[in-house]
Design a protein around this motif. Structure first.
Motif, mmCIF file in Angstrom:
data_model
loop_
_atom_site.group_PDB
_atom_site.id
_atom_site.type_symbol
_atom_site.label_atom_id
_atom_site.label_comp_id
_atom_site.label_asym_id
_atom_site.label_seq_id
_atom_site.Cartn_x
_atom_site.Cartn_y
_atom_site.Cartn_z
ATOM 1 N N TYR A 47 87.556 1.973 80.492
ATOM 2 C CA TYR A 47 87.586 3.080 79.429
ATOM 3 C C TYR A 47 85.971 3.304 79.065
ATOM 4 O O TYR A 47 85.652 4.510 78.966
ATOM 5 N N VAL A 48 85.375 2.277 78.972
ATOM 6 C CA VAL A 48 83.891 2.408 78.499
ATOM 7 C C VAL A 48 83.311 3.144 79.816
ATOM 8 O O VAL A 48 82.230 3.896 79.489
ATOM 9 N N ALA A 49 83.662 2.663 81.068
ATOM 10 C CA ALA A 49 82.881 2.993 82.133
ATOM 11 C C ALA A 49 83.396 4.608 82.437
ATOM 12 O O ALA A 49 82.776 5.328 83.185
ATOM 13 N N GLY A 50 84.507 4.977 81.756
ATOM 14 C CA GLY A 50 85.000 6.416 82.475
ATOM 15 C C GLY A 50 85.786 6.354 83.628
ATOM 16 O O GLY A 50 86.001 7.585 84.263
ATOM 17 N N GLY A 65 89.261 -5.954 81.117
ATOM 18 C CA GLY A 65 89.148 -5.003 82.049
ATOM 19 C C GLY A 65 89.635 -3.676 81.915
ATOM 20 O O GLY A 65 88.823 -2.694 82.198
ATOM 21 N N LEU A 66 90.595 -3.473 80.843
ATOM 22 C CA LEU A 66 90.714 -2.220 80.469
ATOM 23 C C LEU A 66 89.920 -1.416 79.358
ATOM 24 O O LEU A 66 89.637 -0.360 79.886
ATOM 25 N N VAL A 67 89.184 -2.253 78.751
ATOM 26 C CA VAL A 67 88.227 -1.645 77.923
ATOM 27 C C VAL A 67 87.034 -1.175 78.685
ATOM 28 O O VAL A 67 86.249 -0.374 78.403
ATOM 29 N N GLU A 117 73.536 5.151 79.442
ATOM 30 C CA GLU A 117 73.022 3.865 80.016
ATOM 31 C C GLU A 117 73.328 2.703 79.266
ATOM 32 O O GLU A 117 73.622 1.637 79.616
ATOM 33 N N PHE A 118 73.828 2.985 78.143
ATOM 34 C CA PHE A 118 74.242 1.859 76.989
ATOM 35 C C PHE A 118 75.601 1.575 77.485
ATOM 36 O O PHE A 118 76.095 0.492 77.549
ATOM 37 N N ARG A 119 76.382 2.657 77.794
ATOM 38 C CA ARG A 119 77.793 2.487 78.196
ATOM 39 C C ARG A 119 77.906 1.781 79.502
ATOM 40 O O ARG A 119 78.759 1.011 79.778
ATOM 41 N N ALA A 120 77.048 2.060 80.389
ATOM 42 C CA ALA A 120 76.819 1.312 81.667
ATOM 43 C C ALA A 120 76.587 0.139 81.411
ATOM 44 O O ALA A 120 77.155 -0.949 82.352
ATOM 45 N N LYS A 121 75.629 -0.454 80.703
ATOM 46 C CA LYS A 121 75.197 -2.026 80.409
ATOM 47 C C LYS A 121 76.533 -2.622 79.926
ATOM 48 O O LYS A 121 76.709 -3.766 80.267
ATOM 49 N N ILE A 122 77.116 -1.731 78.746
ATOM 50 C CA ILE A 122 78.290 -2.509 78.322
ATOM 51 C C ILE A 122 79.607 -2.879 79.273
ATOM 52 O O ILE A 122 80.124 -3.763 79.398
ATOM 53 N N ALA A 168 82.445 -6.173 82.757
ATOM 54 C CA ALA A 168 83.045 -6.613 84.118
ATOM 55 C C ALA A 168 82.846 -7.819 84.349
ATOM 56 O O ALA A 168 83.522 -8.435 85.345
ATOM 57 N N TYR A 169 81.513 -8.329 84.207
ATOM 58 C CA TYR A 169 81.446 -9.677 84.559
ATOM 59 C C TYR A 169 82.248 -10.604 83.606
ATOM 60 O O TYR A 169 82.713 -11.784 84.348
#
Length: 89
Positions: A76-79, A71-73, A3-8, A13-14
């Protein structure tokens, strides 16, 4: 942790979207500046083009480079994976 990774990823993305939109807007403004310079001509046109080249483009390059990095980060964070062929069975 997911959930934390999804929020980040959502925040990144924004920020990425705003950065790319800003880059496109500044690019369009510089294009309009060059068109106006072509229409005006003379020393004034040269001054406009030099201003765009020396003052606007460096900022535009930094904004767009930072946006691409974010965008690249985010990917990576979102997988997320791109440029990977999907194997269907």
């Amino acid at each position: 942790m997911k959930e934390f990774r999804a929020k980040i990823a959502k925040i990144l993305a924004y920020i990425y979207g705003v950065g790319i939109a800003l880059s496109l807007f500044v690019g369009a403004i510089s294009f309009v500046g060059y068109v106006v310079a072509i229409i005006i001509g003379g020393q004034t046109a040269e001054d406009i083009c030099v201003f765009i080249y020396q003052q606007v483009y460096p900022i535009l390059f930094y904004i767009s480079s930072a946006s691409v990095l974010l965008g690249l980060v985010k990917m990576y964070v979102a997988g997320e994976k791109s440029m990977v062929p999907n194997k269907k069975k």
